[in-house]
Design an enzyme around this catalytic site. Structure first.
Site, PDB file in Angstrom:
ATOM      1  N   LYS A  13      -8.966  -1.712   6.008  1.00 13.40           N
ATOM      2  CA  LYS A  13      -9.237  -2.130   4.620  1.00 13.40           C
ATOM      3  C   LYS A  13      -8.278  -3.230   4.187  1.00 13.40           C
ATOM      4  O   LYS A  13      -8.669  -4.165   3.475  1.00 13.40           O
ATOM      5  CB  LYS A  13      -9.139  -0.928   3.681  1.00 13.40           C
ATOM      6  CG  LYS A  13     -10.250   0.107   3.881  1.00 13.40           C
ATOM      7  CD  LYS A  13     -10.319   1.099   2.762  1.00 13.40           C
ATOM      8  CE  LYS A  13      -9.167   2.067   2.731  1.00 13.40           C
ATOM      9  NZ  LYS A  13      -9.241   3.094   3.784  1.00 13.40           N
TER      10      LYS A  13
ATOM     11  N   SER B  45      -7.830   3.525   9.321  1.00 17.05           N
ATOM     12  CA  SER B  45      -8.471   3.547   8.001  1.00 17.05           C
ATOM     13  C   SER B  45      -7.735   2.647   7.021  1.00 17.05           C
ATOM     14  O   SER B  45      -8.335   1.812   6.338  1.00 17.05           O
ATOM     15  CB  SER B  45      -8.511   4.986   7.470  1.00 17.05           C
ATOM     16  OG  SER B  45      -9.036   5.037   6.158  1.00 17.05           O
TER      17      SER B  45
ATOM     18  N   ASP C  50     -15.298   2.769   7.884  1.00 18.59           N
ATOM     19  CA  ASP C  50     -14.285   3.649   7.319  1.00 18.59           C
ATOM     20  C   ASP C  50     -14.913   4.732   6.456  1.00 18.59           C
ATOM     21  O   ASP C  50     -14.515   5.894   6.513  1.00 18.59           O
ATOM     22  CB  ASP C  50     -13.273   2.837   6.501  1.00 18.59           C
ATOM     23  CG  ASP C  50     -12.197   3.727   5.904  1.00 18.59           C
ATOM     24  OD1 ASP C  50     -11.504   4.407   6.674  1.00 18.59           O
ATOM     25  OD2 ASP C  50     -12.065   3.749   4.664  1.00 18.59           O
TER      26      ASP C  50
ATOM     27  N   HIS D 129       0.843  -1.193   0.000  1.00 26.41           N
ATOM     28  CA  HIS D 129       0.000   0.000   0.000  1.00 26.41           C
ATOM     29  C   HIS D 129       0.875   1.238   0.000  1.00 26.41           C
ATOM     30  O   HIS D 129       1.896   1.295   0.684  1.00 26.41           O
ATOM     31  CB  HIS D 129      -0.906   0.019   1.237  1.00 26.41           C
ATOM     32  CG  HIS D 129      -1.746   1.263   1.340  1.00 26.41           C
ATOM     33  ND1 HIS D 129      -2.890   1.443   0.600  1.00 26.41           N
ATOM     34  CD2 HIS D 129      -1.586   2.393   2.086  1.00 26.41           C
ATOM     35  CE1 HIS D 129      -3.408   2.623   0.880  1.00 26.41           C
ATOM     36  NE2 HIS D 129      -2.640   3.215   1.787  1.00 26.41           N
TER      37      HIS D 129
ATOM     38  N   ARG E 129     -14.364  12.914   9.064  1.00 27.31           N
ATOM     39  CA  ARG E 129     -13.011  13.490   9.200  1.00 27.31           C
ATOM     40  C   ARG E 129     -12.783  14.574   8.166  1.00 27.31           C
ATOM     41  O   ARG E 129     -12.158  15.604   8.448  1.00 27.31           O
ATOM     42  CB  ARG E 129     -11.953  12.388   9.037  1.00 27.31           C
ATOM     43  CG  ARG E 129     -11.855  11.438  10.222  1.00 27.31           C
ATOM     44  CD  ARG E 129     -11.065  10.197   9.867  1.00 27.31           C
ATOM     45  NE  ARG E 129      -9.728  10.520   9.400  1.00 27.31           N
ATOM     46  CZ  ARG E 129      -9.005   9.754   8.584  1.00 27.31           C
ATOM     47  NH1 ARG E 129      -9.513   8.613   8.141  1.00 27.31           N
ATOM     48  NH2 ARG E 129      -7.813  10.127   8.220  1.00 27.31           N
TER      49      ARG E 129
END
Length: 439
Positions: free
Chosen positions: A187, A183, A161, A82, A168
């Site tokens: 995922k 977050s 999320d 990621h 947010r």
């Protein structure tokens, strides 16, 4: 248990229990706790923070708010990568097939562009016929047959999320490290990844501008994932200038294919190879990072990684023949060069200004509802350390309208700057600023 008591406890710097965090998350998703109280709690977390165990509990509670990919029918190992978002960052398109070629399953759940950073799904959508949103059944089928699958987040994956991020975004709490951590990791856990390799970027083109902030986020991510009993390697990397030579959607697919054939820009090669080596190491296919790099090289030189990439395109509905025929040709109809205003060594190419120019072209979205275009973008012809002459072409911009082209050229003004007396070209290995490992 009352939401107001949880808000007050965190406001006053207290450490929340697992039951308190789970109560708040489940209540937020069900609607039993109103958004104004959830927003107050988010602000309390923003100012007071969370420790590693609180963040791990929040991550798990968010994960439990929806369904998750069930990969038990496959042998694994399951490793994903990621990135926190960059400019010209197409490493995922290269790393997933490399990992698959090395016997690692990569269940990749990716996102779309929002703001100045690119989205992996937008790049994949530029391939004719490619399905970037798969059902759980199709995702598992492609993953099992190819070794990696790429999809977007469905509505039933981590709904907490979506709710918390929306709040947010409008309460100025996006930058909270515990909230970012939960977050990202909720995922990644939902997609079925066991081990993770993270690219946490810093610099003008990154979400985190300062290296110190990026390292704090990387450490929080590693600590939280470790608290959940999972291994991770987090690399803090420089995003002061665009990665590679292409910024766009199809342009980046094209450059990724070039790399899979062994034709690399030096910066993109070093970073992708390093990330890939850690993925291979995290998957247990290598005993050291050096062995991981050797296996990465072999996957590229043998053509196995390119074969996996094309297998995935076909498996997800893409037209491989059309894709191959588009290479070097698929460009938006309007184009114009960005001309050098100076004669000197190029000292810098600002990633943020380049990214804003790309958004003007339609590479990314300023707002979630904006359209993006597959054939627009920027081809960088010269990078820092190279010589430029006044009037020479430094980049070519591709657009669908003259207005977009002129707006992008204006946004690029000052992106290239001449080197000063103390200039030293960036070495590829300096892209990686720090490695935080928990394997």
């Amino acid at each position: 248990m009352r939401a107001v008591d949880i808000i007050q406890k965190k406001r006053d710097g207290g450490v929340l229990s697992a039951s308190e965090i789970e109560f708040l998350v489940s209540g937020a998703v069900s609607g039993k706790i109103p958004s104004y109280q959830v927003s107050a709690w988010l602000m309390a977390v923003f100012f007071r923070g969370m420790d590693a165990q609180e963040t791990a509990t929040l991550t798990q509670a968010m994960l439990n708010s929806g369904t998750r990919m069930e990969l038990g029918s496959l042998p694994g190992p399951f490793v994903d990568k990621h990135s926190t978002g960059g400019v010209g960052d197409k490493t995922s398109l290269i790393l997933a097939p490399v990992a698959a070629a090395c016997g690692i399953y990569d269940p990749m759940m990716s996102g779309r562009s929002l703001g100045h950073t690119g989205g992996t799904l937008d790049k994949l959508d530029s391939i004719p016929g490619y399905r970037s949103l798969l059902s759980a059944k199709d995702f598992l089928d492609v993953l099992g047959r190819v070794g990696f699958a790429m999809t977007g987040q469905s509505a039933d994956i981590v709904p907490a999320d979506k709710l918390l991020y929306a709040l947010r975004d409008v309460t100025a709490t996006v930058e909270s490290i515990p909230l970012i951590t939960a977050s990202i990791l909720s995922k990644k856990a939902a997609e079925g990844a066991h081990a993770l390799v993270l690219d946490v970027k810093c610099g003008s083109g990154a979400f985190m501008k300062d290296q110190e902030d990026a390292q704090a986020l990387a450490q929080a991510l590693v600590s939280t994932w470790a608290a959940m009993g999972k291994p991770m390697a987090a690399l803090v990397t420089d995003m002061g200038e665009p990665l590679g030579a292409m910024v766009g959607n199809f342009l980046e697919v094209e450059e990724s294919m070039d790399c899979l054939e062994g034709r690399w820009p030096a910066d993109l090669h070093y970073l992708t190879r390093r990330l890939g080596a850690w993925m291979i190491r995290a998957g247990g296919k290598a005993q050291s990072i050096e062995e991981g790099e050797s296996l990465f090289d072999a996957a590229i030189s043998s053509g196995a990684a390119l074969e996996k990439f094309l297998e995935n395109v076909e498996a997800q509905g893409g037209d491989v023949d059309a894709l191959q025929g588009m290479r070097g040709k698929y460009r938006a109809p309007r184009s114009k060069a960005f001309i050098s205003p100076f004669s000197a060594t190029i000292g810098a190419l600002d990633a943020y200004k380049t990214a804003i120019a790309s958004v003007r072209l339609g590479v990314g979205r300023a707002q979630a509802e904006d359209s993006v275009f597959p054939d627009v973008g920027i081809q960088i012809l010269k990078k820092p350390g190279e010589e430029a002459k006044a009037g020479e072409e430094l980049a070519i911009l591709y657009a669908r309208s003259d207005q977009a082209l002129e707006e992008a050229l204006a946004a690029m003004k000052g992106a290239f700057s001449p080197a000063g007396a103390d200039f030293s070209p960036r070495k590829s290995e300096s892209i990686v600023k720090k490695e935080i490992i928990a394997l």
